[in-house]
Design an enzyme around this catalytic site. Structure first.
Site, PDB file in Angstrom:
ATOM      1  N   ASP A  31       0.788  -1.160   0.094  1.00 29.91           N
ATOM      2  CA  ASP A  31      -0.157   0.044   0.057  1.00 29.91           C
ATOM      3  C   ASP A  31       1.030   1.206  -0.200  1.00 29.91           C
ATOM      4  OD1 ASP A  31      -2.874   1.301   0.306  1.00 29.91           O
ATOM      5  OD2 ASP A  31      -1.959   1.856   2.203  1.00 29.91           O
ATOM      6  N   GLU A  72       1.587  -0.761  -5.220  1.00 27.44           N
ATOM      7  CA  GLU A  72       0.684   0.346  -5.722  1.00 27.44           C
ATOM      8  C   GLU A  72       1.514   1.765  -5.434  1.00 27.44           C
ATOM      9  OE1 GLU A  72      -3.162   2.954  -3.607  1.00 27.44           O
ATOM     10  OE2 GLU A  72      -1.546   2.197  -2.395  1.00 27.44           O
TER      11      GLU A  72
END
Length: 547
Positions: free
Chosen positions: A213, A278
């Protein structure tokens, strides 16, 4: 079962991730095993046969760790345990054991940019004095202004508003997201050592990979300089530069040192353990720097998700992504929807038009070389739920900006005529977000074994993708074919040249004749015939085989 007793993945292919189809499970909304209205690990375990039969290779699970759930679990209070809302570590071990037995791999989310404000490290930092070792784990700074009453700089939260919050002793701490998500100081060796240990903890339990993330965010520019503009001064939000320009808190060169330390850890485990970033960067070239034999295996290509419904837009994005993949020697990663973006049925026009285009886009994506990520429910053709009552929305972004991601997080419809459509055990009526009445026709049971349904379209395409030689052992590129304007057509050939798969997508506005492409294998809409010629309708795609 202990971690050491977990079986290895069912295949020894260390390069499985290069062509895998990964199914994103938003854990809270996938399947509820106990009737409390919240999805959990046991619910996933019970539905694993559905995912095996769908034809995917791996699951990516959103965070299920101990958390106050201010941001749906992306505010982690304990990285080595399961939140009671989702079950226990024993439930995780049982789930991954069953997944591996069914040939499914498990990728888990890791959230390294920030912790929860309930994390023991942050509570210790608040109790400690300025300049203490406890505060050095985070980014505490003195304020600006005559008495330190102003934030240290002009940085803004991605969720809206300032990225700084003041604590009672007068210092400020950085949070690029919600105030309940304080950013870690990744120049602190203790932080780096902690996350290397967290990686090993889950690798020891058998996970096959990590989705990282905010992979572009852990390092901030030295001195924490101003961006130079803010919503308050110009009306322009800093987040608008994400993926388009440089920000002092994203995509700093030093971040690559972190991933060069992580890669040997992943490589030290058998079975092809991987990591996907990401990451947002201002150019494809900068994004490509995250990928390589000494860093990460993949980075999401959000340009494909952001492509408009036009042949030119898709072709430009595909060509760019494949060219970059060639340079770095890693596969592309295609994605149409995820838990942060409006579902593509709705982005493409909603209703029948949006669904027709979404089905065509699925065939386009699944025919491309590389790795594909599906978002739960797209195989059912689910649209964004746009009319959720404000009082049920839980996205912290909604409270700060009025923008909400809850519409793509509504729990899946499994069966039945009434909401929540089998999300929980028989008779359960609870669901943490309400599903619309129209979803009864989109449930798994309503589409199962129904010719032409979106679910059966995905199953058919995934079945072909797994066995067709042009897709299994073909080249990593595509050969574009000459077509009329508004039509995309490309072929992929088996290495020995014995067979080709041709993908045709009609975005032209008028039906098109398919000549010389071979026999049809699967299509997103019914193909018609005219004088012995196959005709592809508007906003439709087809796979054909020629030898």
């Amino acid at each position: 079962m202990t971690a050491s007793a977990l079986p290895p993945p069912t295949t020894s292919d260390a390069d499985w991730w290069r062509s895998a189809v990964v199914y994103q499970v938003y854990v809270r909304s996938f399947a509820d095993s106990n009737g409390d209205g919240i999805g959990d690990l046991l619910g996933i375990q019970q539905r694993l046969p559905y995912l095996r039969d769908l034809g995917v290779d791996a699951l990516w699970l959103t965070p299920f760790y101990t958390s106050p759930m201010i941001d749906g679990g992306y505010d982690v209070a304990d990285y080595r345990d399961v939140d009671p809302m989702f079950g226990t570590l024993a439930d995780f071990d049982a789930m991954i054991t069953d997944a591996h037995a069914l040939g499914l791999r498990i990728i888990v989310d890791i959230v390294p940019n920030h912790t929860s404000s309930a994390h023991p490290w942050f509570t210790a930092a608040l109790a400690a004095a300025p300049g203490s070792p406890e505060r050095e784990r985070y980014l505490f700074r003195d304020g600006s202004g005559e008495h330190g009453e102003l934030p240290p700089n002009d940085w803004e939260s991605i969720f809206g508003g300032p990225a700084w919050t003041r604590v009672p002793d007068g210092q400020w701490y950085l949070h690029l997201f919600d105030p309940a998500q304080p950013d870690l100081n990744w120049r602190n060796p203790e932080v780096r050592a902690e996350f290397e240990d967290i990686l090993r903890f889950w690798l020891d339990r058998g996970v096959d990979g990590f989705r990282i993330d905010v992979a572009h965010g852990m390092i901030k520019e030295d001195g924490l300089p101003d961006v130079g503009f803010s919503t308050m001064t110009t009306g322009r939000r800093q987040v608008e530069l994400l993926g388009k320009g440089r920000l002092p808190y994203f995509d700093q060169d030093e971040i690559h040192d972190i991933y060069r330390a992580w890669r040997p850890i992943l490589d030290s485990y058998p079975g092809g353990r991987m990591a996907v970033a990401e990451a947002w960067a201002e150019t494809p070239q900068r994004l490509a720097r995250y990928i390589g034999p000494d860093e990460l295996h993949q980075a999401f290509s959000f340009d494909f998700l952001d492509a408009t419904w036009s042949a030119d837009s898709f072709r430009k994005v595909i060509d760019t992504a494949l060219a970059e993949a060639t340079i770095v020697g890693a596969p592309t990663t295609w994605v149409l929807s995820n838990h942060d973006k409006q579902r593509h049925v709705t982005r493409y026009g909603d209703g029948e038009v949006g669904l027709r285009r979404a089905r065509a886009a699925a065939l386009l994506m699944l025919a491309l070389p590389g790795c594909t990520y599906l978002y739960q429910g797209e195989e059912l053709g689910l649209p964004e739920v746009l009319d959720l009552p404000d009082e049920v929305r839980q996205d912290p972004q909604f409270l700060r900006t009025g923008e909400s991601r809850d519409g793509c997080r509504v729990p899946l419809p499994w069966n039945g005529d009434l909401a929540p459509y089998g999300f929980g055990p028989h008779g359960s009526e609870l669901s943490w977000l309400p599903a619309p009445a129209t979803w009864r026709e989109l449930s798994v049971a309503a589409q199962n074994d129904v010719p032409g349904s979106t679910l059966e379209l995905y199953r058919a395409a995934l079945r072909i993708r797994r066995v067709h030689r042009a897709l299994v052992d073909g080249a990593d590129g595509v050969t574009w074919l000459e077509t009329e304007p508004g039509v995309l057509a490309f072929s992929r050939a088996a290495n020995d040249g014995s067979t080709e798969l041709v993908c045709v997508v009609n975005i032209s506005g008028t039906p098109v004749e398919l000549r010389g492409y071979g026999r049809a294998l699967v299509a997103s809409a019914e193909l018609t015939g005219r004088d012995g010629v196959v005709v592809l309708p508007v906003d439709a795609a087809a796979w054909l085989e020629r030898r």
